[in-house]
Enzyme design. Structure first.
Site, short mmCIF file in Angstrom:
data_model
loop_
_atom_site.label_atom_id
_atom_site.label_comp_id
_atom_site.label_asym_id
_atom_site.label_seq_id
_atom_site.Cartn_x
_atom_site.Cartn_y
_atom_site.Cartn_z
N HIS A 1 1.66 4.33 -2.95
CA HIS A 1 1.64 5.78 -2.81
C HIS A 1 2.83 6.41 -3.51
O HIS A 1 2.71 7.43 -4.19
CB HIS A 1 1.67 6.17 -1.32
CG HIS A 1 0.33 6.13 -0.65
ND1 HIS A 1 -0.76 6.83 -1.10
CD2 HIS A 1 -0.09 5.47 0.48
CE1 HIS A 1 -1.79 6.62 -0.30
NE2 HIS A 1 -1.41 5.79 0.66
N GLU B 1 -6.48 7.02 -0.81
CA GLU B 1 -6.29 5.77 -0.08
C GLU B 1 -6.89 4.59 -0.83
O GLU B 1 -6.32 3.50 -0.83
CB GLU B 1 -6.91 5.88 1.32
CG GLU B 1 -6.10 6.70 2.30
CD GLU B 1 -4.67 6.22 2.41
OE1 GLU B 1 -4.46 5.05 2.78
OE2 GLU B 1 -3.76 7.00 2.10
N HIS C 1 0.83 -1.20 0.00
CA HIS C 1 0.00 0.00 0.00
C HIS C 1 0.88 1.26 0.00
O HIS C 1 0.63 2.19 -0.77
CB HIS C 1 -0.91 -0.03 1.24
CG HIS C 1 -1.69 1.23 1.46
ND1 HIS C 1 -3.00 1.37 1.05
CD2 HIS C 1 -1.36 2.40 2.06
CE1 HIS C 1 -3.44 2.57 1.38
NE2 HIS C 1 -2.46 3.22 2.00
N GLU C 2 1.91 1.28 0.84
CA GLU C 2 2.79 2.45 0.92
C GLU C 2 3.62 2.61 -0.35
O GLU C 2 3.83 3.74 -0.83
CB GLU C 2 3.70 2.34 2.14
CG GLU C 2 2.98 2.25 3.48
CD GLU C 2 2.01 3.41 3.72
OE1 GLU C 2 2.25 4.51 3.17
OE2 GLU C 2 1.01 3.21 4.43
#
Length: 293
Positions: free
Chosen positions: A154, A225, A150-151
């Site tokens: 980003h 998100e 997930h990071e």
């Protein structure tokens, strides 16, 4: 990501207030005409210069500020690492290559009981992915991989840059409106006190409007998100991403009734329902979206 956004906004407010004070003290970018009225075109240009300068300075400082404020220990891929640290570095690098990144992010660990991770940095080439010791202790390997994916998403999505551009626009309006409000306030006092009132009012209104403007940034953060969740599902697998969010939910549900409820704040997401001041949507909503594909 929660900490990344909050650190960025805090840094931005400090930077833009400092720049605003300097520009107010120095005879730079005057927007008050000889008759004492506002030249709105000049003020708009002045506001855009301060607003975008503040945003890009905050972006440039983001990785350094995160390391200092969170006391992040950066792991050297070429240095001596224990088994768990090596596994973490390898995981970040593997997921980063899968995301198409040609420059590997720095990998860091910071000591905290909270279950959290964040990615920050001024560009894809100069990014940082950091995780808390609490996350490594609370989660199994698949959940950790989902969080890190997930990071990394980003970083691959360039969210910090787009966030900076949005913050620049918000800053422009903050500076513009705060100086109009300060000018109006200075008209209600004696002429000899007007400069002092104007100076103080600019700072007060700028901080107040910055806090209100952060609601726009928070809303954008919540929107991104979902994209990072989808990116994480693509990199690590949908099952691992869902498992990571379910693990986060189980953790927040477990601690919400504990005496020290402060641990439930500033996490990847700890709320049942998202609010205007939350950087992340509710975990239930994120899990449901992933499950629905």
């Amino acid at each position: 990501m929660g900490k990344r956004i909050l650190l960025f906004i805090l840094t931005n407010i400090l930077v833009i207030v400092t720049i605003g004070i300097i520009f107010t003290i120095l005879p730079i970018g005057s927007y008050i005409t000889e008759s004492g009225n506002i030249d709105f075109a000049a003020l708009l240009v002045f506001s855009a210069v301060i607003g975008f300068t503040g945003a890009f300075i905050s972006l440039a400082m983001s990785r350094w500020m995160a390391k200092k404020m969170m006391n992040v220990q950066v792991l050297d891929p070429q240095g001596p690492l224990n088994e768990h640290e090596r596994e973490l570095v390898d995981m970040v690098h593997r997921l980063s290559r899968s995301a198409g990144l040609t420059h590997m992010p720095e990998v860091g660990i910071y000591h905290a009981e909270e279950v959290n991770a964040f990615a920050t940095g001024p560009s894809k080439k100069r990014s940082l992915v950091a995780v808390s010791t609490g996350l490594l202790q609370e989660m199994d390997r698949d959940a950790v991989e989902g969080v890190i994916a997930h990071e990394v998403a980003h970083v691959a999505n360039g969210d910090m840059v787009t966030m900076t551009l949005l913050q620049g626009v918000v800053n422009t309006f903050v500076v513009f409106l705060s100086r109009i409000a300060a000018w109006i306030a200075s008209r209600f006092v004696k002429e000899e006190l007007a400069p002092i009132v104007h100076f103080i009012a600019v700072i007060v209104f700028q901080i107040a409007f910055s806090i209100l403007g952060s609601l726009v940034v928070f809303a954008y953060s919540r929107h991104r998100e979902y994209h990072a969740d989808n990116g994480g599902a693509h990199l690590a697998g949908r099952d691992k991403m869902i498992h990571a969010l379910q693990s986060l939910k189980a953790y927040t549900d477990r601690i919400k009734n504990e005496k020290d409820s402060s641990l439930a704040t500033l996490k990847i997401s700890g709320q049942k329902k998202s609010s205007l001041f939350s950087t992340h949507p509710a975990l239930d909503d994120r899990i449901q979206r992933l499950q629905q594909g």
